[in-house]
Every structure is written in C-alpha cells, then in structure tokens.
Design an enzyme around this catalytic site. Structure first.
Site, short mmCIF file in Angstrom:
data_model
loop_
_atom_site.label_atom_id
_atom_site.label_comp_id
_atom_site.label_asym_id
_atom_site.label_seq_id
_atom_site.Cartn_x
_atom_site.Cartn_y
_atom_site.Cartn_z
N GLU A 181 5.25 26.84 40.18
CA GLU A 181 4.62 26.24 39.00
C GLU A 181 4.94 24.85 38.62
O GLU A 181 6.16 24.34 39.11
CB GLU A 181 5.00 27.06 37.72
CG GLU A 181 4.40 28.59 38.16
CD GLU A 181 2.94 28.85 37.97
OE1 GLU A 181 2.24 27.91 38.79
OE2 GLU A 181 2.72 30.01 37.67
N ASP A 211 4.34 34.98 48.62
CA ASP A 211 4.72 35.25 47.46
C ASP A 211 4.31 36.95 47.02
O ASP A 211 3.50 37.53 47.91
CB ASP A 211 4.08 34.42 46.11
CG ASP A 211 2.78 34.07 46.51
OD1 ASP A 211 2.14 34.72 46.95
OD2 ASP A 211 2.39 32.84 46.18
N HIS A 236 -0.12 23.65 42.01
CA HIS A 236 1.13 24.33 42.47
C HIS A 236 0.89 25.04 43.97
O HIS A 236 -0.21 25.44 44.26
CB HIS A 236 1.64 25.56 41.47
CG HIS A 236 0.69 26.65 41.56
ND1 HIS A 236 -0.02 27.11 40.14
CD2 HIS A 236 0.19 27.57 42.46
CE1 HIS A 236 -0.62 28.00 40.41
NE2 HIS A 236 -0.50 28.37 41.81
N ASP A 245 -3.50 23.70 39.11
CA ASP A 245 -2.66 22.68 38.39
C ASP A 245 -1.60 22.22 39.62
O ASP A 245 -0.66 21.63 39.37
CB ASP A 245 -1.65 23.48 37.22
CG ASP A 245 -0.99 24.48 37.97
OD1 ASP A 245 -1.23 25.01 39.17
OD2 ASP A 245 -0.16 25.34 37.09
#
Length: 259
Positions: free
Chosen positions: A148, A72, A143, A141
C-alpha cells in the site's frame, strides 16, 4: 522499460498471455529446470488466465515444469472461502491446467505464525532459483500486490494492513459489505518482486489511468509503489488505450513507435 499499448482489454490480455507462453516455451523447462512464475489475482489478469488455459487445452503449453508463487493472500479468510486467493487461483486457473499442486505456492493467511509463513515463502522462492517472470497488477492508488502507499520499496514478504481504498475496491467481492472484507493480508514485498529477472505489469481501464501516469511519468515514490519498477532492468507495462488517458500524448507516441 517497455510500455505496450493495445486497443482494448481482450487484446492486452492476449498479448500478456502470449508473452508468458513464449517465455515458458523458450526456457525449455524440464525435470531439473523449472520455470518460476509470479502471479497476481483480481479482475485484471482473468482474461490473461483464460488465454493461457486455452493455449494449454490446445496442446501448445504445459505447466508440468512450472513453479508459481502468488503475490498475496488475505489473513483470516478460510482457504475454501470463495473469495480467498487460493479459491481464485484454483477456480480461475490451476484446476484447468497441468500444474503439480505442490508447485503452486500461495501464502497461508491462516498460519499460526504469520511472520514465519512469510519468511518460509521467501526461502521457497530462493530455493526455486528466484522468479523468472513476475506478473503483477496495479491498484487505483498505484500499489503492487498489497504494498500500500508508503510501503518500503525494498520490502520483503510480510503482514500488511490494507488501506481503506483497497478495502473499498475489494468490497464488490464481498456483497458490497465492508465489514466482510479482510483488513489484513500477507504480501510479497516490492523488493521481492524487484528481485525477479523480469516483471510484467497489467494495467487496464480508465480507473487505472492516473496510477499508470504516476508509475511511469513521475519519479520513483513510495506513495505509488509500482513506480519502483522504473528501476528494474526488465519491466514491461501492458495496458489498454483507456489506461493511457492520463499520459502525455508525447509519451504514448514514443512507446507506440517502439512496437
């Protein structure tokens, strides 16, 4: 699926680096046969990169015939900004090894046409023959890359808006100032990583323990995108003791008995 549990961060980093090193050496890359490696950023892989640099400096490992694809990049952050993933990769890894800069692929978050940039990235991966080993991290979380919670588990490389949890987690890199943290990024999709022949996920620290529990002990769930890798034929989760704190004792014993 394998879960490899090491005592601490340094040992987990070294195990991951040795695994990558062995994979590249066993592949016997050459002019007509490049090894393709998917790479993450963030604080978790730093120890692994340090070890890989060490192996290179010792003459044990060459990246001359390795192509890399990063997961990314932030949108709108200048490439030479100290917190861009271009800067991160060059400062922490690429400039210390013998990789050809033309073989180190990182998404351009400043491209005029962001969707075209994402499509071209997927095409480059295909042209390289797909990814042999994709190394990833995991957010608190759950990801992977910037996929996400709620992301499609068959998603491809695309533009994503970052979750508030991610923006908060990344604020430490921007002097704690939320207004400086990019809110969008280009990211490989869950499907892009699932297409790799092998996937290795690095998970260290107690703050990642709940995410690891969700990733391996519960079902496949788009709210915890890393859980998708339960369905990958060759996934290795490499973690330290702290990251196992939310797992059942039975799970830990089962996987520890494997190694």
């Amino acid at each position: 699926m394998r879960l490899v549990i090491l005592d601490n961060y340094d040992l987990a980093s070294e195990w991951a680096a040795k695994y990558i090193c062995n994979r590249i050496i066993q592949f016997k890359p050459g002019q007509d046969r490049y090894f393709t490696l998917g790479l993450p950023t963030g604080s978790t892989p730093l120890g692994c990169y340090k070890k890989l640099i060490e192996y290179h400096k010792n003459g044990d490992l060459s990246f001359k015939y390795v192509k890399t694809f990063n997961m990314d990049e932030y949108v709108g952050l200048p490439r030479n900004h100290p917190e861009s993933y271009h800067s991160y990769m060059w400062n922490n890894f690429f400039k210390h090894i013998d990789i050809d800069p033309n073989n180190a692929h990182i998404l351009d978050g400043n491209a005029a046409d962001l969707q075209a940039e994402c499509d071209a990235f997927e095409k480059k991966i295909k042209e390289a023959g797909g990814i042999d080993l994709f190394v990833g991290g995991i957010g608190p979380d759950g990801h992977i890359a910037f996929n996400e919670p709620g992301s499609s588990l068959v998603s491809r490389t695309r533009l994503k808006t970052l979750a508030m949890d991610t923006i908060l987690a990344n604020a430490k890199y921007f002097d704690g100032d939320l207004s400086k943290v990019p809110t969008m990024a280009l990211t490989v999709g869950v499907g892009t990583v699932m297409d790799a022949r092998e996937v290795m996920i690095l998970i260290t620290g107690a703050h990642k323990a709940f995410a690891l529990y969700k990733a391996i002990e519960e079902g496949v769930n788009h709210m915890w995108t890393v859980s998708a890798f339960q369905q990958h034929p060759r996934t290795i989760f490499v973690c330290d003791e702290d990251a196992t704190l939310e797992l059942r004792v039975k799970t830990v014993k089962y996987f520890k008995g494997e190694h």
